[in-house]
Write a protein that holds these residues in place. Structure first.
Motif, short mmCIF file in Angstrom:
data_model
loop_
_atom_site.label_atom_id
_atom_site.label_comp_id
_atom_site.label_asym_id
_atom_site.label_seq_id
_atom_site.Cartn_x
_atom_site.Cartn_y
_atom_site.Cartn_z
N GLN A 198 0.83 -1.21 0.00
CA GLN A 198 0.00 0.00 0.00
C GLN A 198 0.86 1.26 0.00
O GLN A 198 0.53 2.26 -0.66
CB GLN A 198 -0.94 -0.01 1.22
CG GLN A 198 -1.99 -1.10 1.19
CD GLN A 198 -2.93 -1.00 0.00
OE1 GLN A 198 -3.19 0.08 -0.51
NE2 GLN A 198 -3.43 -2.14 -0.45
N GLN A 199 1.97 1.23 0.72
CA GLN A 199 2.86 2.40 0.76
C GLN A 199 3.57 2.60 -0.57
O GLN A 199 3.85 3.74 -0.96
CB GLN A 199 3.87 2.24 1.89
CG GLN A 199 3.26 2.36 3.30
CD GLN A 199 4.27 2.09 4.40
OE1 GLN A 199 5.41 2.54 4.34
NE2 GLN A 199 3.86 1.33 5.40
N ILE A 200 3.88 1.51 -1.28
CA ILE A 200 4.48 1.65 -2.61
C ILE A 200 3.47 2.26 -3.57
O ILE A 200 3.82 3.12 -4.40
CB ILE A 200 4.99 0.29 -3.12
CG1 ILE A 200 6.23 -0.13 -2.32
CG2 ILE A 200 5.32 0.33 -4.61
CD1 ILE A 200 6.77 -1.50 -2.68
N GLU A 202 1.06 4.30 -2.78
CA GLU A 202 0.98 5.73 -2.40
C GLU A 202 2.21 6.49 -2.89
O GLU A 202 2.10 7.60 -3.43
CB GLU A 202 0.85 5.85 -0.88
CG GLU A 202 0.75 7.28 -0.39
CD GLU A 202 0.61 7.36 1.12
OE1 GLU A 202 0.73 8.47 1.66
OE2 GLU A 202 0.41 6.32 1.76
N SER A 203 3.37 5.90 -2.72
CA SER A 203 4.61 6.56 -3.10
C SER A 203 4.70 6.78 -4.61
O SER A 203 5.06 7.86 -5.07
CB SER A 203 5.81 5.73 -2.62
OG SER A 203 7.03 6.37 -2.91
N LEU A 204 4.35 5.76 -5.41
CA LEU A 204 4.39 5.89 -6.86
C LEU A 204 3.34 6.87 -7.36
O LEU A 204 3.57 7.60 -8.33
CB LEU A 204 4.19 4.53 -7.53
CG LEU A 204 5.32 3.50 -7.34
CD1 LEU A 204 4.95 2.18 -8.00
CD2 LEU A 204 6.63 4.03 -7.89
N THR A 205 2.18 6.91 -6.70
CA THR A 205 1.14 7.86 -7.08
C THR A 205 1.60 9.29 -6.86
O THR A 205 1.38 10.18 -7.69
CB THR A 205 -0.16 7.60 -6.29
OG1 THR A 205 -0.59 6.26 -6.53
CG2 THR A 205 -1.25 8.56 -6.71
N LYS A 206 2.27 9.52 -5.75
CA LYS A 206 2.73 10.87 -5.42
C LYS A 206 3.78 11.38 -6.39
O LYS A 206 3.93 12.60 -6.56
CB LYS A 206 3.30 10.90 -3.99
CG LYS A 206 2.23 10.91 -2.90
CD LYS A 206 2.86 11.05 -1.53
CE LYS A 206 1.80 11.17 -0.44
NZ LYS A 206 2.43 11.33 0.90
N THR A 207 4.52 10.49 -7.03
CA THR A 207 5.54 10.95 -7.97
C THR A 207 4.92 11.66 -9.17
O THR A 207 5.57 12.49 -9.80
CB THR A 207 6.39 9.77 -8.49
OG1 THR A 207 5.56 8.89 -9.27
CG2 THR A 207 7.02 9.00 -7.34
N GLY A 208 3.68 11.33 -9.50
CA GLY A 208 3.02 11.95 -10.64
C GLY A 208 3.53 11.44 -11.97
O GLY A 208 3.13 11.94 -13.03
N VAL A 330 12.06 -0.52 2.89
CA VAL A 330 11.78 -1.23 1.64
C VAL A 330 11.08 -0.30 0.65
O VAL A 330 11.44 -0.25 -0.54
CB VAL A 330 10.92 -2.48 1.89
CG1 VAL A 330 10.44 -3.09 0.58
CG2 VAL A 330 11.71 -3.52 2.68
N VAL A 331 10.08 0.43 1.12
CA VAL A 331 9.34 1.35 0.26
C VAL A 331 10.26 2.42 -0.31
O VAL A 331 10.22 2.75 -1.51
CB VAL A 331 8.16 2.00 1.02
CG1 VAL A 331 7.51 3.10 0.18
CG2 VAL A 331 7.13 0.95 1.40
#
Length: 476
Positions: A198-200, A202-208, A330-331
């Motif tokens: 789930q954090q990955i 969120e993290s990839l989404t935030k990169t745009g 890891v994320v």
């Protein structure tokens, strides 16, 4: 004569005003965009010309409309759905009035009427916005078919601009174990691994930089789509059906090992236990091309859990904190690796030594110091012809002083190249700079005095207890 000339001038002026085209509004690229409405796609109208055939005029018109809808919204549209049978009611009277087409003159009169066109548009409930029969050709012989040519505007869903980005699905992390030993307690594997996934996401989404596709709430999404398909919403929404995106790449992860062991021994000379903790973890990630199944990226991340030396003072660990620290690491490593492979961080704006970087949260940290290189000529392998990348020249370092969701801001230091004329993207980030120990001043070096150490902030507290003295051999 004078009045006549005046009248001509005024008439020309009025005609010019009427014919004046609307001037395009010039957008100043230096000004901020204040209309940043989220792009979720929209339904638009597409004009199309199609031909239909049928044993009756009604059947021919229905076939033409069906063809128009499927031509605009794709052949995936179910031929039995409401979206391709919108003319059933509107054309029912056509066959009655034309005696099932035997009166071709009446049939032509009806289909060319404004009332018939309005009936089709009204009963389509938004699927068709305009409709016109261009030509109706009767059968040339008994048992022949009617041929009808139509022009119609059909509702079509226009996908959001983000749909053009790389589409990625983050799959559940795999493990051969049902649970992991964390400090002597068996923790279910999904409690450890699902937060990482789930954090990955969120993290990839935030990169745009990616369109991250959801695979967790399929049932809720299908429920909403069923409302559209069953006719509970405006039929203009039918254009939203069969628009799901498929992934370009899939992120997959697998646990190689993960264990935080508690080791205890009973002392021979007392009822006390000698307790210690240690452990390691290893997780592999891959980025796989969905179409070709090629592995685009493969990394293995490793780490150690905090070691607690043997003690008899009741040592314990914080299980949640220990696991959370691994998840965060890891994320962070996974996101950094993916972004470096696909979208390296670059300088997108340069004003003197003030810069704006192309990525924000998750990519860099506020206060961090990073190395920048200047890209040069592209080099290719003479044997394969494949690109080897660009020549890199050490440029400078950047200290990040502010981080936002999609961008970050910083200041250049230790500049080694000329900055004038450098285009956006030519300067790229190449990792974090490790802090160097302070060098002694020339005066201190001459006298041989050692530089005085600066007072540092208090050390961060750790969950691991301070190890007590090891027991003597006679205690075993």
């Amino acid at each position: 004569m004078k009045n006549w000339i005046t009248w001509v001038i005024l008439s020309a002026a009025l005609v010019a005003c009427g014919d004046k085209k609307e001037e395009s509004v010039k957008v100043d690229s230096d000004k901020p965009n204040l209309t940043g409405t989220p792009d979720v796609g929209k339904v638009e109208q597409v004009e199309v010309k199609t031909t239909g055939t049928g044993l009756t005029p009604s059947a021919a018109v229905s076939e033409a409309l069906k063809s128009a809808v499927m031509q605009v919204n794709g052949t995936a549209v179910d031929a039995s759905s409401a979206s391709v049978n919108i003319s059933a009611k509107a054309t029912a009277q056509l066959d009655v009035q034309s005696k099932n087409g035997s009166d071709s003159v009446k049939a032509t009169e009806v289909v060319n009427s404004q009332a018939f066109a309005e009936s089709v548009v009204t009963q389509s409930n938004g699927v068709v916005s305009t409709f016109k029969v261009d030509k109706l050709t009767p059968p040339k012989s008994n048992g022949g078919v009617y041929v009808v040519d139509i022009t119609a505007k059909i509702a079509k869903f226009k996908a959001p601009a983000d749909a053009g980005k790389i589409k990625i699905v983050v799959a559940p992390i795999k493990s051969t174990q049902q649970s992991f030993n964390i400090g002597g307690r068996n923790v279910p594997a999904h409690e450890v691994l699902e937060p990482i996934r789930q954090q990955i996401i969120e993290s990839l989404t935030k990169t745009g930089r990616f369109t991250v596709l959801d695979r967790d709430f399929d049932s809720d999404i299908e429920s909403e789509l069923m409302m559209i398909g069953s006719g509970q919403t405006s039929q203009n929404d039918l254009a939203k059906l069969n628009q799901a995106l498929s992934a370009d790449v899939i992120w997959v992860g697998a646990v190689n090992s993960l264990s935080y062991d508690r080791m205890a021994r009973q002392l021979k000379t007392s009822d006390r236990e000698l307790v210690s903790y240690s452990g390691k973890w290893s997780i592999t990630q891959r980025l796989v091309n969905l179409t070709t199944r090629q592995v685009m990226l493969s990394d293995t991340f490793k780490g150690d859990f905090p070691t607690v030396s043997p003690t008899t003072l009741g040592a314990s660990i914080n299980e949640k904190t220990s696991v959370a620290n691994v998840q965060v690491e890891v994320v962070k490593k996974a996101t950094e690796s993916i972004m470096q492979k696909t979208f390296p961080i670059s300088v997108v704006s340069l004003d003197g030594e003030a810069v704006v970087l192309s990525q924000g949260e998750g990519a860099v940290v506020e206060g961090g110091q990073y190395k920048l290189v200047k890209l040069g000529k592209e080099m290719k392998d003479p044997q394969t012809g494949q690109s080897l990348g660009n020549i890199e020249t050490e440029c400078c370092e950047v200290i990040v002083n502010r981080v936002t969701e999609k961008m970050s801001y910083g200041q250049l230091i230790n500049v080694k190249v000329k900055l004038e004329g450098i285009e956006p993207g030519v300067l790229q980030l190449r990792g974090k700079v490790q802090a160097k120990p302070a060098e002694p001043s020339p005066q201190a070096a001459a006298t041989g005095d050692k530089p005085k150490a600066k007072s540092s902030a208090p050390a961060e507290k750790t969950s691991a207890p301070v190890a007590a003295e090891k027991p003597k051999d006679k205690d075993w």
